[in-house]
Every structure is written in structure tokens, then in C-alpha cells.
Design a protein around this motif. Structure first.
Motif, mmCIF file in Angstrom:
data_model
loop_
_atom_site.group_PDB
_atom_site.id
_atom_site.type_symbol
_atom_site.label_atom_id
_atom_site.label_comp_id
_atom_site.label_asym_id
_atom_site.label_seq_id
_atom_site.Cartn_x
_atom_site.Cartn_y
_atom_site.Cartn_z
ATOM 1 N N SER A 8 -9.353 7.104 -8.724
ATOM 2 C CA SER A 8 -8.040 6.467 -8.649
ATOM 3 C C SER A 8 -8.124 5.077 -8.030
ATOM 4 C CB SER A 8 -7.087 7.325 -7.824
ATOM 5 O OG SER A 8 -5.852 6.664 -7.640
ATOM 6 N N SER A 62 -5.126 3.475 -7.469
ATOM 7 C CA SER A 62 -3.760 3.233 -6.993
ATOM 8 C C SER A 62 -3.714 2.824 -5.534
ATOM 9 C CB SER A 62 -2.891 4.465 -7.227
ATOM 10 O OG SER A 62 -3.423 5.573 -6.543
ATOM 11 N N SER A 63 -4.736 3.223 -4.762
ATOM 12 C CA SER A 63 -4.772 2.853 -3.347
ATOM 13 C C SER A 63 -5.629 1.623 -3.091
ATOM 14 C CB SER A 63 -5.297 4.016 -2.512
ATOM 15 O OG SER A 63 -6.623 4.329 -2.872
ATOM 16 N N ASN A 66 -1.766 -4.650 -6.095
ATOM 17 C CA ASN A 66 -0.834 -3.586 -6.457
ATOM 18 C C ASN A 66 0.615 -4.077 -6.477
ATOM 19 O OD1 ASN A 66 -2.012 -1.134 -7.206
ATOM 20 N ND2 ASN A 66 -2.622 -0.707 -5.092
ATOM 21 N N ASN A 121 -2.805 1.390 -13.233
ATOM 22 C CA ASN A 121 -3.214 2.352 -12.213
ATOM 23 C C ASN A 121 -3.210 3.782 -12.749
ATOM 24 O OD1 ASN A 121 -3.527 0.245 -10.452
ATOM 25 N ND2 ASN A 121 -1.816 0.796 -9.117
ATOM 26 N N ALA A 122 -2.331 4.077 -13.693
ATOM 27 C CA ALA A 122 -2.263 5.432 -14.249
ATOM 28 C C ALA A 122 -3.540 5.788 -15.008
ATOM 29 C CB ALA A 122 -1.054 5.566 -15.157
ATOM 30 N N ASN A 181 -6.457 4.061 -14.392
ATOM 31 C CA ASN A 181 -7.592 3.579 -13.585
ATOM 32 C C ASN A 181 -8.383 2.506 -14.314
ATOM 33 O OD1 ASN A 181 -6.968 5.387 -11.452
ATOM 34 N ND2 ASN A 181 -7.992 7.025 -12.579
#
Length: 114
Positions: A27, A29-30, A53, A73-74, A76
Motif C-alpha cells: 500500500s 496510501s500512507s 497524498n 493509491n487504490a 498502488n
């Protein structure tokens, strides 16, 4: 640690376009800041583009207006759309996590012929 793998490089003529893709092993997303660097023989790796982000984007002056960085992000994934390519864009392009320290994929070769 997230691993990065680039694809989409190749040989094109000046004025043509290429899209580079970067697949992350986990991931993203972070991960705040991701993007691209490039390296030509005999020179250090240089900044190309970054996207956060929050959607903040910045480009090297040499590519601004021609390149577009994006991320999903979904999925990656991080992308670099390169238009109006020039011979001086030739190099190995590295997907980058702009961390401390930064981390890179293995790179993909882009060659632009005149």
C-alpha cells in the motif's frame, strides 16, 4: 518495506510520448511523497517530479508543461506521462519514495532519438 517496479520505458523519436508506470508491492496510501527521478551516464540522479497524498505536485523546470505525474493509491501505482519528448530526456527513470532516506525501483530506460 514497499518495493517499486517501473515499466513503460523504450525508444522513441523526439516529439513522441511515453507513459511510465510504477507498481508498488504494498500500500502507498500512507506514503506521502512519491514520484520520479532520472539518471544519465556520468551524472547524479536528478529530480523529475513529485506528487503528495494531498495532491501537491512539483516538476523539474526542464519537464514542466510536458510531463504529468499522477498516482492511484487504490491500485498502488504511480505514473509519469511524458509528452513532447526531447533527446535530453534520455536516461534511466526511477520511481521514487521521497523519504529519509529515499528509495527507488530498479529503473526503466527511456531513449529519445533526434
Amino acid at each position: 518495506q514497499v518495493q517499486l517496479m517501473e515499466s513503460g520505458g523504450g525508444l522513441v523519436q523526439a516529439g513522441e510520448s511515453l507513459t511510465l508506470s510504477c507498481a508498488a508491492s504494498g500500500s502507498i496510501s500512507s506514503i506521502n511523497a512519491m514520484g520520479w527521478n532520472r539518471q544519465v551516464p556520468g551524472k547524479q540522479r536528478a529530480f523529475v517530479a513529485v506528487i503528495t497524498n494531498a495532491g501537491t505536485i512539483n516538476y523539474a523546470d526542464s519537464v514542466r508543461g510536458r510531463f504529468t505525474v499522477s498516482r492511484d493509491n487504490a491500485k498502488n501505482m504511480v505514473y509519469l506521462q511524458m509528452n513532447s519528448l526531447k533527446p535530453e530526456d534520455t536516461g534511466v527513470y526511477y520511481c521514487t519514495i521521497f523519504g529519509a532516506p529515499p528509495s527507488f525501483g530498479q529503473g526503466t530506460q527511456v531513449t529519445v532519438s533526434s
